[in-house]
Write an enzyme that holds these catalytic residues in place. Sequence first.
Site, PDB file in Angstrom:
ATOM      1  N   SER A 148       4.594  13.815   4.222  1.00  0.00           N
ATOM      2  CA  SER A 148       4.388  12.904   3.097  1.00  0.00           C
ATOM      3  C   SER A 148       2.907  12.688   2.849  1.00  0.00           C
ATOM      4  O   SER A 148       2.095  12.674   3.782  1.00  0.00           O
ATOM      5  CB  SER A 148       5.049  11.566   3.441  1.00  0.00           C
ATOM      6  OG  SER A 148       4.685  10.580   2.515  1.00  0.00           O
ATOM      7  N   TYR A 193       7.191   4.014   9.514  1.00  0.00           N
ATOM      8  CA  TYR A 193       7.654   5.223   8.810  1.00  0.00           C
ATOM      9  C   TYR A 193       6.514   6.224   8.661  1.00  0.00           C
ATOM     10  O   TYR A 193       6.649   7.395   9.014  1.00  0.00           O
ATOM     11  CB  TYR A 193       8.222   4.867   7.422  1.00  0.00           C
ATOM     12  CG  TYR A 193       8.407   6.111   6.571  1.00  0.00           C
ATOM     13  CD1 TYR A 193       9.463   6.980   6.804  1.00  0.00           C
ATOM     14  CD2 TYR A 193       7.485   6.444   5.564  1.00  0.00           C
ATOM     15  CE1 TYR A 193       9.602   8.148   6.063  1.00  0.00           C
ATOM     16  CE2 TYR A 193       7.625   7.600   4.832  1.00  0.00           C
ATOM     17  CZ  TYR A 193       8.684   8.448   5.071  1.00  0.00           C
ATOM     18  OH  TYR A 193       8.811   9.608   4.355  1.00  0.00           O
ATOM     19  N   LYS A 251       5.694  10.273  10.342  1.00  0.00           N
ATOM     20  CA  LYS A 251       5.297  11.526   9.673  1.00  0.00           C
ATOM     21  C   LYS A 251       4.076  12.116  10.364  1.00  0.00           C
ATOM     22  O   LYS A 251       3.992  13.308  10.608  1.00  0.00           O
ATOM     23  CB  LYS A 251       5.029  11.287   8.184  1.00  0.00           C
ATOM     24  CG  LYS A 251       6.268  10.955   7.371  1.00  0.00           C
ATOM     25  CD  LYS A 251       7.297  12.068   7.415  1.00  0.00           C
ATOM     26  CE  LYS A 251       8.629  11.682   6.811  1.00  0.00           C
ATOM     27  NZ  LYS A 251       9.715  12.607   7.103  1.00  0.00           N
TER      28      LYS A 251
END
Length: 363
Positions: free
Chosen positions: A141, A166, A170
Amino acid sequence: DHRDLHSFPTRRSSDLMKVLITGGTGFIGSHTVVSLQEQGFEVVIVDNLSNSDSAVLNRIAKITGKESYFYCEDICNRDALKNIFSEHQDIVAVIHFAAFKAVGESVEQPLKYYHNNITGLVSLLEEMKSARIPNIIFSSSATVYGQPENLPATEDSPVLPATSPYGNTKQINEQILRDFLLVNQDLKGISLRYFNPIGAHPGGLIGELPIGTPNNLMPFITQTAIGKHAELKVFGNDYNTPDGTAIRDYIHVVDLAEAHVVAMNALLNNSLKENYSVFNLGTGNGFSVLEVIQSFEKTTGVKLPYRIVERRPGDVEQIYASTKLANEVLGWKAKYSLDDMTLSAWNWEKRLSEQHFSYDDKV
Ligand code: NAD
Ligand code: WQD
């Protein structure tokens, strides 16, 4: 039964290549399955349906005329993965979408995110290694860049400390892949850093299926326009941007899906210099929140009620991608405009409201 890894990558155009898609019934996964099947790949999906609906499988088959193999399993379950790889010994690559993705929820429930997103990748890599599957594409991302000092963000822009669990998953997953591939030079991987994927397949059969109230802009716009919310809250108009609202690089999910097929072919054709590469996937154009609203109103003819409110904590002011690397190395470029994105998202919302996913639609 040990296959020779080095005999793998030679690809004849007549070969039907089989790929495993984790998270294949999800938003980006389902569109990628469509693109892969349209390009002649055979697809095996593993998804525990924690954030998707099995009705998607029939929708995909309606679009492409092809069935997928489907396993309703958790990728953290290594025995389940072992079983899938032994039932499909001809899998040549994995595209790994399966993860939790709600930024706010990850702040509230960090272990849920660390468990699913980190254990998921580790267990997948372990089972890929033992099944001798040589290629992986990972869904990363643009969130890894935070607020870049210089725009557009290139793949060399610094990865800044994550502002949510979150986002941290990544970054950690990219590191895990890099470390793993460094000592497994016969295996190859790509991290694709998505900017803001929105829109839906033009036929309105598949799209984003947010569970609960969406946090992301596009589904909140379409749900507001259809009457599920009284108004859209625009988070801040005092940013240092032309109209004061924050800027993002929105990319049509169909463009994004096609980029996965291109990246897959680059792996299978051995055309990349390194055995681990990172690519941005965006259009290269930044649009403000107000520009997205204007595009939505123009393409759909629907007036959107909205109100400016405070900034949302954690939001960056502006980010958009340098797409040079994907353009030059992969030969991929996004084709769809912002208007295509907002219109297709609206068509999907309308289809969702007319024709709910129903149990008899399930396999
Ligand atoms: P999604 O939630 O629609 O799809 C993810 C799928 O994975 C779902 O179908 C879910 O049921 C499945 N899944 C989750 N955990 C699983 C597990 N342990 N085992 C098996 N299946 C599991 O999300 P999406 O928008 O399609 O995102 C796909 C990937 O792309 C994710 O890794 C996400 O973090 C990443 N990503 C998404 C965006 C975005 O804005 N949508 C942006 C950047 C990166
Ligand atoms: C876009 C813009 C909001 C909702 C998030 C994740 C990121 C990635 C994509 C997975 C921002 C504004 C939004 C609303 C608004 N996901 N907005 N009102 O924040 O760029 O990225 O999704 O990797 O990691 O952080 O996307 O769609 O939430 O917001 O004004 O109700 O719309 O402030 O400027 P974001 P988004």
